[in-house]
Scaffold this active site. Structure first.
Site, mmCIF file in Angstrom:
data_model
loop_
_atom_site.group_PDB
_atom_site.id
_atom_site.type_symbol
_atom_site.label_atom_id
_atom_site.label_comp_id
_atom_site.label_asym_id
_atom_site.label_seq_id
_atom_site.Cartn_x
_atom_site.Cartn_y
_atom_site.Cartn_z
ATOM 1 N N GLY A 113 0.907 -1.387 -0.040
ATOM 2 C CA GLY A 113 0.106 0.142 -0.030
ATOM 3 C C GLY A 113 0.866 1.199 0.015
ATOM 4 O O GLY A 113 0.316 2.289 -0.445
ATOM 5 N N ASP A 162 -1.915 7.629 2.535
ATOM 6 C CA ASP A 162 -1.268 8.459 1.481
ATOM 7 C C ASP A 162 -0.161 7.912 0.854
ATOM 8 O O ASP A 162 0.510 8.512 -0.032
ATOM 9 C CB ASP A 162 -0.881 9.922 2.220
ATOM 10 C CG ASP A 162 0.139 9.713 3.283
ATOM 11 O OD1 ASP A 162 0.694 8.617 3.540
ATOM 12 O OD2 ASP A 162 0.359 10.662 4.129
ATOM 13 N N ARG A 218 14.641 -0.712 0.974
ATOM 14 C CA ARG A 218 15.272 -1.828 1.747
ATOM 15 C C ARG A 218 16.046 -3.106 0.868
ATOM 16 O O ARG A 218 15.508 -3.384 -0.231
ATOM 17 C CB ARG A 218 14.310 -2.599 2.894
ATOM 18 C CG ARG A 218 13.207 -3.395 2.233
ATOM 19 C CD ARG A 218 12.332 -4.171 3.288
ATOM 20 N NE ARG A 218 11.615 -3.441 4.140
ATOM 21 C CZ ARG A 218 10.654 -3.107 3.811
ATOM 22 N NH1 ARG A 218 9.875 -3.602 2.774
ATOM 23 N NH2 ARG A 218 9.563 -2.609 4.834
ATOM 24 N N ASP A 260 1.329 -11.441 7.046
ATOM 25 C CA ASP A 260 1.663 -10.536 5.930
ATOM 26 C C ASP A 260 3.137 -9.769 6.233
ATOM 27 O O ASP A 260 3.650 -9.352 5.146
ATOM 28 C CB ASP A 260 0.679 -9.603 5.342
ATOM 29 C CG ASP A 260 0.515 -8.490 6.561
ATOM 30 O OD1 ASP A 260 -0.190 -8.840 7.643
ATOM 31 O OD2 ASP A 260 1.065 -7.197 6.379
ATOM 32 N N ASP A 310 10.165 -4.611 7.647
ATOM 33 C CA ASP A 310 8.874 -3.993 8.036
ATOM 34 C C ASP A 310 8.775 -3.679 9.519
ATOM 35 O O ASP A 310 7.820 -3.992 10.257
ATOM 36 C CB ASP A 310 7.660 -4.492 7.162
ATOM 37 C CG ASP A 310 6.704 -3.510 6.863
ATOM 38 O OD1 ASP A 310 7.055 -2.419 7.095
ATOM 39 O OD2 ASP A 310 5.530 -3.937 6.695
#
Length: 455
Positions: free
Chosen positions: A93, A126, A180, A255, A265
């Site tokens: 996203g 956003d 990354r 996920d 993450d």
């Protein structure tokens, strides 16, 4: 633009899966691109350390394609359980897979982004990353790499000149885009999506891809079982490494677990000051689902979701048999990880497990700082300042042979840690004075610790 060095070996392996696994997307057009961090140590491993700063910004701030790699950024499709609730409305996203290449060891490597703009999976977001979030990810990945945790590495951080509004930090706040480097962005949730869609053909294709391209093995009739076996081994090792590091990821959703067992993450992460099983990182983890002491359970649960996703293309019994090995593999891995951090040579599974079982209750019961204990006990000799409660640990350590001595300069100083107060202090220097020196100094100190532990 100059070409990357000869060590750069571009790849496009993800394209072999076909466009049912991703969406082509365009990066955001940022008002500014101010280079704040480039990881030349990681870049050297993939042949990109010779890029000038101008070239670096063009590729990792403006996302000009790297020669021979992916022609377009790809937002990967996946689902996942988030705090044990299944969510089919997620995917990349605010990031995308930007490039692939081979590392110096011949393994397939990914360059993925965070904060690079909106995608079809942004929902109401956003697509941006706060600069503070980027700084925190640098600190997490550098510390974890030094502590021997399998982790993605922060490759680049570029400030982008936008003012962002966030509910969980003072706003407006500064923005950034992060890149990354990792061995994979294929998640357990990638498999869950295919099972949800009942696309057995795609599940088989992805299983073959992961085994061949990420594990270097040729697929066969037992491919799903072998894949689960590799993932269980890697994720058990990851859970053990978290515990030895005193690290709390905070959001161990399916996920956020990739199929190479590599941590990535980083959001609300923290290091726990003491061996406190109930210590949580995320303020929204009200039930402590991902608390420090529950991380092995959480990661095992995620591995179970992979087994469930593989069930349509495999019989249940061999998958269950592999899942049942998680606990034993975790116990073996946590003993190895703790011995490594103590600088000791393993003696055997039973002895090593007994040592860990001796240390853990004393460490927890005395509320001794984790980093201080491992610093003081490196090489197997506890200082006399550790009181009578530590005598069983002292005796257990004495049976071990040191892996190395304490001659490295790091051992003459103080332990390097990464507790939340220091993280906030480093960020405050940037936020209030645009002073990046504390961050760069901390990275240097972390890398010195990593050198000392690796001897």
């Amino acid at each position: 633009m100059a070409a990357p060095s000869q060590a750069y070996r571009p790849e496009t392996a993800i394209l072999d899966l076909g466009d049912a696994f991703y969406d082509k997307v365009a990066p955001a057009d940022f008002p500014q691109t101010i280079l704040r961090f480039r990881n030349d140590r990681a870049a050297a491993e993939v042949g990109l350390d010779d890029l000038s700063d101008e070239e670096w910004i063009a590729h990792f701030g403006r996302f000009a394609p790297l020669s021979g790699s992916l022609p377009h950024p790809l937002a990967l499709r996946y689902h996942g359980h988030q705090f044990r609730t299944y969510n089919p409305d997620i995917g990349d996203g605010r990031g995308f897979l930007f490039a692939q290449m081979l590392g110096g060891d011949g393994r397939l490597m990914d360059l993925g982004t965070k904060g690079s703009g909106q995608t079809p999976y942004s929902r109401f977001g956003d697509g941006r990353l706060t600069l503070k979030g980027g700084v925190r990810e640098i600190l997490a990945t550098e510390m974890l790499e030094a502590l021997g945790v399998p982790t993605s590495r922060t490759f680049s951080l570029i400030e982008t000149g936008e003012a962002l509004d966030r509910n969980d930090e003072p706003s407006p706040t500064r923005s950034a885009v992060l890149v990354r480097l990792s061995h994979s962005h294929i998640r357990i949730g990638t498999f869950q999506r295919l099972a949800y869609l009942r696309d057995d053909e795609a599940t088989r294709a992805l299983t073959d891809y992961v085994l061949r391209r990420l594990y270097g093995e040729e697929p066969g009739e037992d491919t799903p079982v072998r894949l689960l076996d590799r993932v269980v081994e890697r994720t058990a090792t990851l859970a053990a490494a978290y515990m030895a590091a005193g690290f709390v990821h905070g959001v161990l959703n399916s996920d956020n677990i990739n199929v190479t067992g590599e941590s990535f993450d980083y959001g609300p992460w923290r290091f726990t000051p003491t061996w406190d099983p109930g210590f949580t990182a995320a303020y929204f983890d009200h039930a402590g689902l991902y608390a420090f002491g529950r991380q092995p359970e959480a990661i095992h649960w995620d591995a179970m979701q992979l087994a469930i996703a593989l069930r349509p293309i495999c019989e249940a019994e061999p998958l269950i048999a592999v899942l049942d090995t998680f606990g034993e593999r975790y116990q073996r891995a946590v003993s190895h990880a703790i011995l490594w951090r103590l600088g000791l040579v393993p003696r055997g599974a039973d002895s090593d497990r007994a040592l860990v079982q001796t240390i853990e209750p004393v460490l927890r019961g005395t509320a001794t700082g984790i980093d201080q204990f491992f610093f003081d006990a490196f090489g197997g000799r506890l200082p006399e300042s550790y009181g009578e409660q530590w005598q069983p640990v002292r005796e257990a350590l004495a049976a071990y042979t040191p892996r190395s001595d304490r001659s490295h300069a790091y051992w003459s100083g103080v332990p390097c840690s990464m507790l939340i107060d220091e993280v906030e202090t480093i960020w405050s220097a940037i936020a209030e004075r645009d002073d990046w020196t504390p961050l760069y100094d901390k990275i240097a100190n972390i890398r010195v610790m990593g050198e000392a532990l690796a001897v």
